[in-house]
Design a protein around this motif. Structure first.
Motif, PDB file in Angstrom:
ATOM      1  N   ILE B 132     -14.545  83.273 -49.078  1.00 40.02           N
ATOM      2  CA  ILE B 132     -14.942  84.591 -48.556  1.00 40.02           C
ATOM      3  C   ILE B 132     -16.447  84.748 -48.735  1.00 40.02           C
ATOM      4  O   ILE B 132     -16.996  84.372 -49.767  1.00 40.02           O
ATOM      5  CB  ILE B 132     -14.231  85.722 -49.336  1.00 40.02           C
ATOM      6  CG1 ILE B 132     -12.711  85.590 -49.268  1.00 40.02           C
ATOM      7  CG2 ILE B 132     -14.639  87.110 -48.816  1.00 40.02           C
ATOM      8  CD1 ILE B 132     -11.973  86.480 -50.256  1.00 40.02           C
ATOM      9  N   ILE B 135     -17.028  91.321 -48.315  1.00 34.86           N
ATOM     10  CA  ILE B 135     -15.898  92.244 -48.270  1.00 34.86           C
ATOM     11  C   ILE B 135     -16.256  93.387 -47.336  1.00 34.86           C
ATOM     12  O   ILE B 135     -17.399  93.833 -47.315  1.00 34.86           O
ATOM     13  CB  ILE B 135     -15.587  92.774 -49.682  1.00 34.86           C
ATOM     14  CG1 ILE B 135     -15.115  91.610 -50.557  1.00 34.86           C
ATOM     15  CG2 ILE B 135     -14.542  93.880 -49.653  1.00 34.86           C
ATOM     16  CD1 ILE B 135     -14.901  91.965 -52.002  1.00 34.86           C
ATOM     17  N   THR B 137     -15.021  97.264 -45.671  1.00 32.19           N
ATOM     18  CA  THR B 137     -14.110  98.401 -45.653  1.00 32.19           C
ATOM     19  C   THR B 137     -14.684  99.453 -44.724  1.00 32.19           C
ATOM     20  O   THR B 137     -15.818  99.342 -44.276  1.00 32.19           O
ATOM     21  CB  THR B 137     -13.880  98.973 -47.073  1.00 32.19           C
ATOM     22  OG1 THR B 137     -12.757  99.861 -47.038  1.00 32.19           O
ATOM     23  CG2 THR B 137     -15.097  99.732 -47.580  1.00 32.19           C
ATOM     24  N   ALA B 146     -13.056  98.569 -52.437  1.00 26.71           N
ATOM     25  CA  ALA B 146     -13.804  97.415 -51.933  1.00 26.71           C
ATOM     26  C   ALA B 146     -14.858  96.980 -52.947  1.00 26.71           C
ATOM     27  O   ALA B 146     -15.020  95.788 -53.217  1.00 26.71           O
ATOM     28  CB  ALA B 146     -14.452  97.756 -50.590  1.00 26.71           C
ATOM     29  N   THR B 149     -13.346  95.333 -56.038  1.00 27.35           N
ATOM     30  CA  THR B 149     -12.981  93.955 -55.719  1.00 27.35           C
ATOM     31  C   THR B 149     -14.226  93.081 -55.624  1.00 27.35           C
ATOM     32  O   THR B 149     -14.250  91.949 -56.126  1.00 27.35           O
ATOM     33  CB  THR B 149     -12.188  93.906 -54.395  1.00 27.35           C
ATOM     34  OG1 THR B 149     -11.111  94.861 -54.464  1.00 27.35           O
ATOM     35  CG2 THR B 149     -11.635  92.526 -54.128  1.00 27.35           C
ATOM     36  N   GLY B 150     -15.266  93.621 -54.985  1.00 23.60           N
ATOM     37  CA  GLY B 150     -16.530  92.898 -54.859  1.00 23.60           C
ATOM     38  C   GLY B 150     -17.139  92.549 -56.216  1.00 23.60           C
ATOM     39  O   GLY B 150     -17.677  91.460 -56.406  1.00 23.60           O
ATOM     40  N   VAL B 157     -20.435  94.048 -50.413  1.00 20.28           N
ATOM     41  CA  VAL B 157     -19.547  94.892 -49.602  1.00 20.28           C
ATOM     42  C   VAL B 157     -20.315  95.416 -48.398  1.00 20.28           C
ATOM     43  O   VAL B 157     -21.448  95.873 -48.517  1.00 20.28           O
ATOM     44  CB  VAL B 157     -19.020  96.083 -50.439  1.00 20.28           C
ATOM     45  CG1 VAL B 157     -18.232  97.053 -49.563  1.00 20.28           C
ATOM     46  CG2 VAL B 157     -18.164  95.580 -51.596  1.00 20.28           C
ATOM     47  N   VAL B 200     -14.631  87.193 -43.819  1.00 22.06           N
ATOM     48  CA  VAL B 200     -14.594  88.569 -44.306  1.00 22.06           C
ATOM     49  C   VAL B 200     -13.230  88.947 -44.887  1.00 22.06           C
ATOM     50  O   VAL B 200     -12.192  88.743 -44.247  1.00 22.06           O
ATOM     51  CB  VAL B 200     -14.957  89.536 -43.159  1.00 22.06           C
ATOM     52  CG1 VAL B 200     -14.915  90.983 -43.648  1.00 22.06           C
ATOM     53  CG2 VAL B 200     -16.330  89.198 -42.594  1.00 22.06           C
ATOM     54  N   LEU B 201     -13.252  89.498 -46.074  1.00 23.37           N
ATOM     55  CA  LEU B 201     -12.050  90.060 -46.681  1.00 23.37           C
ATOM     56  C   LEU B 201     -12.067  91.572 -46.448  1.00 23.37           C
ATOM     57  O   LEU B 201     -12.998  92.265 -46.862  1.00 23.37           O
ATOM     58  CB  LEU B 201     -12.032  89.770 -48.186  1.00 23.37           C
ATOM     59  CG  LEU B 201     -10.966  90.490 -49.007  1.00 23.37           C
ATOM     60  CD1 LEU B 201      -9.555  90.101 -48.558  1.00 23.37           C
ATOM     61  CD2 LEU B 201     -11.140  90.221 -50.502  1.00 23.37           C
ATOM     62  N   ILE B 203     -10.656  95.235 -47.133  1.00 25.48           N
ATOM     63  CA  ILE B 203      -9.953  95.986 -48.183  1.00 25.48           C
ATOM     64  C   ILE B 203      -9.855  97.452 -47.754  1.00 25.48           C
ATOM     65  O   ILE B 203     -10.848  98.024 -47.288  1.00 25.48           O
ATOM     66  CB  ILE B 203     -10.723  95.893 -49.535  1.00 25.48           C
ATOM     67  CG1 ILE B 203     -10.750  94.458 -50.073  1.00 25.48           C
ATOM     68  CG2 ILE B 203     -10.131  96.855 -50.579  1.00 25.48           C
ATOM     69  CD1 ILE B 203      -9.445  93.952 -50.663  1.00 25.48           C
TER      70      ILE B 203
END
Lengths: 277, 277
Positions: B132, B135, B137, B146, B149-150, B157, B200-201, B203
């Motif tokens: 990844i 991230i 959102t 987000a 998680t980042g 993000v 890209v993830l 969230i």
């Protein structure tokens, strides 16, 4: 209950404490957890305390007595904060950040976990000794800063919305004047978001005349809550004192000059560092 | 260069590593920093590794060779994650959370640093081995998730806005259909926010039919970027499979029933735990 050697205990204690800032942990918690005498745990904590202080990571506060224990308080020295912010100011001065209307692009910086984490630590150091119940910000760009600060201070974040959302339940709305354009806006806070008499730290990414801050302060009045402090990452230096709608704040950086023609941006460390060399 | 005793080194190493997840640190960094032989540092790391694994805090990955070093990877076991999420589900089932239109109030939970930190760790564990770059959102309620998680994945993000903001520079906008109301909305991403070919993830806090997720995926297409994964905190279970606009996601909780009349909310752990007991 597991028996741990000192070396393993030091690793666990460090990990446990740093992941729980501003949380009072009774020594018995550790004594039970590690099957060790309180005196051994005390010795461990002395080692950790010394390393943290030497490294400028933060303070390990030991409170004696029945309600006592140990508390990790992240503190970044003003010197380290100044050095970090000077570097961030240099990044903010990159000419390609200049947008039409003299806006500065900084969303990339506000998306970097390492920057957010450090700014959170600085705000947490600034307000470490202030009694605060909750942190407040208004959507959108201030949100990660508010949460980064909340993480370091172990405080919840309350989010003011621009519109009344269906996911927020009954809400209180106020109108406020945005100082820069003298235009009228609305902000809204869910009724259940904030307890009466809460002491609130307001965090935002940018402040010009302070109209948005004043709006949040007005909103706090509707909840019988009080302002414990105001922290902004970047303030605009191009505001006359008599035009300031809110004057009591801590800024980490000040935008002193924007020239669209020459694409020149000048940013210096904010009022938090004003008594520094 | 300072000489540190093993005990002090262990404290510093633990603090250094846990505050830099998913970051490869060459052993020489530590050897130089502590004035110690690489072999001593290796022994220190073995102790830390054992404690982390025993505690279920995460993994300490050692990479050999010239480009080698050590990397701390936060990993919450599925068991611990399940226990945490079960508790969160119970909180989400509190009847007073039910709002008109079958919305669930959860802003208080999304404001708690301890909850965000833990959810961030769970998402970071789910996607720990997925390549990844960034991230993503969309504003507003997914933002703290987000970033949490980042922080754990050491990834920036990128924030999709509902409207085009003057602080974002030139931007790409798309229209998307929100599945729940079949209504048309706009989302916008700054041109400079995302590099071409980024993995890209995505969230978000809540997903119903997945229209918002599909919107973000469409937006990624405009940037020649790809979806590396999708993680949502809470999904609505009341969606027929043929109505799903986006099907490939990891959910941590599922809203299985909402009954406005009896004020009953039922939430169970999400599809991430589906192979669990």
């Amino acid at each position: 209950m597991k028996k741990l050697k000192r070396s393993a205990r030091l690793v666990e204690l460090t990990q446990y404490l740093t992941s729980r800032p501003h949380t009072l942990i009774p020594l018995t918690t550790f004594a039970d957890r590690y099957g060790a005498a309180k005196s051994s745990i005390s010795e461990d904590l002395t080692i950790i305390k010394e390393v943290f202080e030497e490294e400028g990571v933060g303070e390990l506060l030991t409170l004696a007595g029945a309600a006592g224990g140990v508390k990790y308080i992240p503190r970044l020295s003003r010197e380290k904060a100044f050095s970090f912010m000077s570097d961030l100011c240099n990044q903010l001065e990159q000419p390609e950040r200049l947008l039409p209307g003299d806006y500065i692009y900084m969303s990339d910086l506000l998306g970097q976990p390492s920057i957010l984490n450090e700014v959170g630590k600085i705000f947490a150091s600034v307000f470490a000794d202030t009694p605060i119940d909750v942190i407040m910000t208004v959507e959108t760009k201030g949100i990660p800063l508010a949460h980064a600060t909340g993480t370091q201070l172990n405080l919840p974040v309350v989010l003011v919305r621009r519109d009344h959302q269906m996911t927020e339940g009954s809400a209180v709305s106020i109108n406020y004047v945005s100082g820069s354009h003298k235009s009228l806006h609305t902000m809204t806070l869910s009724r259940r978001a904030l307890k009466e008499k809460s002491r609130v730290l307001i965090i935002d990414d940018f402040m010009k005349a302070g109209g948005t801050i004043q709006g949040m302060v007005d909103l706090l009045g509707e909840f019988n809550a009080t302002v414990a402090g105001v922290g902004v990452l970047l303030e605009s230096g191009a505001v006359d004192t008599e035009d300031r709608l809110w004057a009591d704040y801590v800024s980490l950086a000040t935008l002193t000059e924007v020239d669209a023609k020459s694409k020149k941006i000048m940013v210096k460390p904010g009022n938090y560092f004003e008594n520094e060399k």
